[in-house]
Scaffold this active site. Structure first.
Site, PDB file in Angstrom:
ATOM      1  CG  ASP A 294       0.521  27.987 -15.830  1.00 51.95           C
ATOM      2  OD1 ASP A 294       0.445  28.789 -14.662  1.00 51.95           O
ATOM      3  OD2 ASP A 294       0.276  27.178 -15.861  1.00 51.95           O
TER       4      ASP A 294
ATOM      5  CG  HIS B 222       5.676  27.573 -15.270  1.00 55.24           C
ATOM      6  ND1 HIS B 222       4.846  26.525 -14.933  1.00 55.24           N
ATOM      7  CD2 HIS B 222       4.736  27.281 -16.679  1.00 55.24           C
ATOM      8  CE1 HIS B 222       4.204  25.911 -15.898  1.00 55.24           C
ATOM      9  NE2 HIS B 222       3.928  26.693 -16.880  1.00 55.24           N
TER      10      HIS B 222
ATOM     11  CG  HIS C 182       7.506  24.976 -19.543  1.00 51.30           C
ATOM     12  ND1 HIS C 182       6.675  23.564 -20.426  1.00 51.30           N
ATOM     13  CD2 HIS C 182       6.469  25.540 -19.809  1.00 51.30           C
ATOM     14  CE1 HIS C 182       5.015  23.686 -20.258  1.00 51.30           C
ATOM     15  NE2 HIS C 182       5.035  25.255 -19.448  1.00 51.30           N
TER      16      HIS C 182
ATOM     17  CG  HIS D  58      -1.583  28.580 -20.603  1.00 50.07           C
ATOM     18  ND1 HIS D  58      -2.672  27.860 -20.778  1.00 50.07           N
ATOM     19  CD2 HIS D  58      -0.234  28.260 -20.372  1.00 50.07           C
ATOM     20  CE1 HIS D  58      -2.122  27.322 -20.310  1.00 50.07           C
ATOM     21  NE2 HIS D  58      -0.944  26.947 -19.922  1.00 50.07           N
TER      22      HIS D  58
HETATM   23 ZN   LIG Z   1       3.587  26.419 -18.775  1.00 48.22          ZN
END
Ligand SMILES: [Zn+2]
Length: 288
Positions: free
Chosen positions: A97, A148, A152, A242
């Site tokens: 991510d 995503h 954010h 991540h």
């Molecule tokens: Zn995230």
């Protein structure tokens, strides 16, 4: 094979359960021999959110229901759309991510290339737009790109048109770069509501959850990340790590360590969309 036996031989993913989860609790649970795991898109996400005027309050953590659960999700009118991984084949899914990141995404790609496995990259649209060459690098290597959001944010606090913009702009960047729009979406912090799910679905995307948080966003050290993974992974796990949103050198170092070990243990990393089982088990559709 009936659908029932099929369900019994495959573990069902997604759904969702809001909890006050944290990686410390995750590790404690793992140390206690439990099979659960908690997910927190928290710190990686928090960094992004701070960059993008994150709301002051701490978002709730989110996790999947236990991997063996065959029940639908419990919260917020969430969907029961699920993807399943074949546990008999010890399938797992690797997800990264908060990228793409010009420093760490190429390093993650190199580890994946050497291990000859595919992963899913849940990209942030604004970063993707700034580094479209990384989208091409991800796609050209056979990996999947998931949406995503653009910046954010907590989608659950946004109006419909704002959520739509978050997803649609990101879809446009991805499709413009690689010629294919994302089929999966992961909400920042894993925080979905019915409205966000509906908008995501209207853009042709299914939600992607996770069941094992590597807790790399805590930067606990590569060895600790590796331990967390090895102690909590199960056949059918969706791992959250991540490749952006901060210093991910520990993530890369851990990946170099744990990925070959998982493969040697018989785990088979796959792309969730390759499992091609997306189903609405409520029969109620996506709702509004
Ligand atoms: Zn995230």
């Amino acid at each position: 094979m009936t659908s029932e036996t099929r369900m019994n031989t495959r573990r069902v993913f997604l759904g969702g359960m809001l909890i006050a989860g944290a990686c410390a609790a995750n590790r404690a649970h793992a140390a206690g021999g439990g099979s659960g795991s908690s997910g927190a898109d928290a710190k990686g996400g928090a960094r992004h959110a701070m960059r993008h005027a994150r709301p002051a309050s701490r978002p709730q953590a989110y996790r999947l229901q236990p991997e063996v659960s065959q029940t639908g999700p419990k919260v917020r009118g969430s969907t029961s759309v699920a993807h399943t991984l074949d546990t008999r084949r010890r399938e797992i899914a690797l997800t990264f991510d908060d990228g793409p990141d010009p420093v760490y995404t190429p390093q993650v790609l190199e580890v994946l290339r050497r291990c000859r496995v595919q992963a899913t990259f849940c990209v942030i649209g604004s970063d993707a737009a700034a580094h479209t060459w990384l989208l091409n690098a991800i796609a050209d290597a056979g990996h999947e790109i998931a949406n995503h959001s653009w910046s954010h944010p907590l989608l659950t606090r946004m109006r419909s048109h704002e959520i739509h913009e978050q997803f649609a702009r990101t879809c446009d960047v991805v499709e413009g770069a690689v010629g294919k729009a994302p089929a999966l979406a992961r909400a920042p912090f894993g925080e979905w509501n019915k409205r966000a799910l509906g908008i995501s679905a209207s853009l042709g995307m299914s939600p992607l959850g996770w069941s094992v948080d590597t807790c790399d966003w805590e930067e606990p050290g590569a060895r600790e990340i590796t331990s967390t993974v090895l102690e909590t992974v199960r056949p059918g796990s969706v791992l959250l790590a991540h490749d952006g949103g901060g210093d991910r050198s520990q993530t890369v170092a851990a990946l170099r360590d744990f990925l070959p070990r998982l493969i040697d243990s018989g785990y088979t990393p796959v792309l969730p969309s390759d499992t091609d089982v997306f189903e609405d088990r409520t029969g109620k559709g996506w709702g509004g």
